[in-house]
Write an enzyme that holds these catalytic residues in place. Sequence first.
Site, short mmCIF file in Angstrom:
data_model
loop_
_atom_site.label_atom_id
_atom_site.label_comp_id
_atom_site.label_asym_id
_atom_site.label_seq_id
_atom_site.Cartn_x
_atom_site.Cartn_y
_atom_site.Cartn_z
N ASN A 266 0.66 -1.20 -0.08
CA ASN A 266 0.14 0.17 0.15
C ASN A 266 0.80 1.41 0.04
O ASN A 266 1.61 1.44 0.88
CB ASN A 266 -0.95 -0.08 1.23
CG ASN A 266 -1.79 1.28 1.42
OD1 ASN A 266 -1.40 2.16 1.34
ND2 ASN A 266 -3.10 0.86 1.85
N HIS B 127 1.09 6.42 1.93
CA HIS B 127 1.78 7.09 2.43
C HIS B 127 3.10 7.81 2.00
O HIS B 127 3.60 8.63 2.69
CB HIS B 127 1.92 6.53 3.92
CG HIS B 127 0.80 6.32 4.88
ND1 HIS B 127 -0.22 7.13 5.22
CD2 HIS B 127 0.10 5.10 5.20
CE1 HIS B 127 -1.15 6.92 5.70
NE2 HIS B 127 -1.23 5.37 5.78
N HIS C 84 -5.54 3.74 -1.67
CA HIS C 84 -6.92 4.13 -1.18
C HIS C 84 -7.27 5.53 -1.45
O HIS C 84 -6.50 6.58 -1.10
CB HIS C 84 -6.88 4.01 0.53
CG HIS C 84 -8.06 4.12 0.99
ND1 HIS C 84 -8.44 4.38 2.60
CD2 HIS C 84 -9.49 4.69 0.79
CE1 HIS C 84 -9.64 4.45 2.56
NE2 HIS C 84 -10.15 4.70 1.51
N ARG D 108 -9.32 8.33 -0.74
CA ARG D 108 -10.11 8.58 0.20
C ARG D 108 -11.18 9.97 -0.28
O ARG D 108 -10.66 10.61 -1.15
CB ARG D 108 -9.36 8.94 1.41
CG ARG D 108 -8.70 8.03 2.13
CD ARG D 108 -8.13 8.46 3.60
NE ARG D 108 -9.32 8.57 4.52
CZ ARG D 108 -9.40 7.90 5.30
NH1 ARG D 108 -8.65 6.66 5.74
NH2 ARG D 108 -10.44 8.12 6.40
N ARG E 154 -6.94 12.86 1.08
CA ARG E 154 -5.79 13.33 1.80
C ARG E 154 -4.53 12.81 1.47
O ARG E 154 -3.45 13.34 1.80
CB ARG E 154 -6.03 13.08 3.24
CG ARG E 154 -5.85 11.59 3.73
CD ARG E 154 -6.11 11.57 5.30
NE ARG E 154 -7.56 11.74 5.76
CZ ARG E 154 -7.91 11.11 6.79
NH1 ARG E 154 -7.13 10.28 7.39
NH2 ARG E 154 -9.02 11.32 7.34
N HIS E 155 -4.46 11.72 0.80
CA HIS E 155 -3.02 11.14 0.31
C HIS E 155 -3.39 10.80 -1.17
O HIS E 155 -2.73 11.83 -1.92
CB HIS E 155 -2.63 10.04 1.05
CG HIS E 155 -3.77 9.04 1.67
ND1 HIS E 155 -4.48 8.32 0.76
CD2 HIS E 155 -3.69 8.56 2.92
CE1 HIS E 155 -5.25 7.61 1.50
NE2 HIS E 155 -4.76 7.73 2.80
N GLU F 82 -8.85 0.70 -2.95
CA GLU F 82 -9.49 0.89 -1.67
C GLU F 82 -10.53 1.85 -1.85
O GLU F 82 -9.91 2.99 -2.05
CB GLU F 82 -8.69 1.06 -0.53
CG GLU F 82 -7.98 -0.29 0.02
CD GLU F 82 -7.24 0.04 1.39
OE1 GLU F 82 -7.32 0.97 2.04
OE2 GLU F 82 -6.25 -0.81 1.55
N THR G 112 -8.13 3.73 8.66
CA THR G 112 -9.59 2.90 8.69
C THR G 112 -9.73 2.12 9.90
O THR G 112 -8.96 1.29 10.04
CB THR G 112 -9.50 1.86 7.28
OG1 THR G 112 -8.81 2.45 6.10
CG2 THR G 112 -10.71 1.47 7.15
N GLU H 116 -11.24 -9.31 3.14
CA GLU H 116 -9.83 -8.89 3.70
C GLU H 116 -10.11 -8.67 5.16
O GLU H 116 -10.94 -7.64 5.70
CB GLU H 116 -9.15 -7.63 3.16
CG GLU H 116 -8.04 -7.27 4.00
CD GLU H 116 -7.19 -6.30 3.01
OE1 GLU H 116 -7.30 -5.91 1.79
OE2 GLU H 116 -6.47 -5.51 3.71
N HIS I 57 -3.68 -4.60 7.85
CA HIS I 57 -3.89 -3.27 8.69
C HIS I 57 -2.86 -3.67 9.98
O HIS I 57 -2.78 -4.40 10.64
CB HIS I 57 -5.06 -2.95 9.28
CG HIS I 57 -5.24 -1.58 9.38
ND1 HIS I 57 -4.79 -0.75 10.40
CD2 HIS I 57 -5.89 -0.51 8.78
CE1 HIS I 57 -5.03 0.43 10.47
NE2 HIS I 57 -5.74 0.61 9.08
N1 PXP Z 1 -5.79 -3.00 4.17
C1 PXP Z 1 -6.85 -1.91 4.23
C2 PXP Z 1 -8.26 -2.24 3.64
C3 PXP Z 1 -6.52 -0.68 4.59
O1 PXP Z 1 -7.57 0.24 4.91
C4 PXP Z 1 -5.28 -0.51 4.91
C5 PXP Z 1 -4.74 1.03 5.40
O2 PXP Z 1 -5.00 1.80 4.53
C6 PXP Z 1 -4.25 -1.42 5.05
C7 PXP Z 1 -4.68 -2.87 4.53
C8 PXP Z 1 -2.80 -1.25 5.40
O3 PXP Z 1 -2.46 -0.95 6.56
P1 PXP Z 1 -1.27 -0.34 7.01
O4 PXP Z 1 -1.10 0.70 6.48
O5 PXP Z 1 -1.51 -0.07 8.54
O6 PXP Z 1 -0.39 -1.48 7.00
#
Ligand code: PXP
Length: 243
Positions: free
Chosen positions: A10, A13, A46, A48, A52-53, A73, A104, A154, A193
Amino acid sequence: MTGFLRLGVNIDHVATVRNARGAGYPDPVRAALLAAEAGADGITAHLREDRRHITDDDIARLAAELTIPLNLEMAATDEMLAIALRHRPHAACIVPEKREEVTTEGGLDAAGQFARLEPLVGQLRDAGIRVSLFIEPDARQIDAAIRLGAPVVELHTGRYAELDGEARTEELRRLSDAAALAAKNGIEVHAGHGLTFDNVGPIAAIPQVRELNIGHFLIGEALFVGLDDAVRRMRDAMDVARG
Ligand code: PXP
């Protein structure tokens, strides 16, 4: 039998850092291409509602430039549905979204929002997009995913990542049970997550889990060792746990 475990990286960030200054760098698409070279099996982003990102332009570029699957996402809104149908990513993961949250928090209430989700899941599925529902490891939510015809769930590992000791063991049991229940009903299981080098092992070892989506830790770790190294080490940690 325990199948291959995919790693979805992901890159949200990277965009968070870029947007902190409003500059054009660092570029999340460059990070995605680098993560793919380092062994990522897919890229997650994602979009959003508050942008924001990740931005709309990032999604357009990811859809055009990636040679590995893109997992978008998205919240269950008409706006996001239209964007998904425009770009047709490999997969769309439906997440709950609150404007004031930092990340999330908690899974999608697939059971409570059944009527709203049913047409959305159907339209994504008809467009050939693999729908995933980001849910808590809870039998009621898995039952809703089955009734919605979602091919993937997920499982939210946020609570597992925050807990320790006996409470973490108990949450791990919930995740394992939920994974077994979903798989028994023909649903592919992903998880994610809050996963790090230190806590990924027991989740990677759940045999029914086929994909992990990991972001925040990897992007942070990339500051110290580079994204390539961070992705490779996560891949190794997953492979070791998988045996
Ligand atoms: N899976 C989903 C559905 C998420 O919303 C996120 C966070 O955006 C992640 C995985 C990844 O989480 P993390 O950034 O904490 O590794």
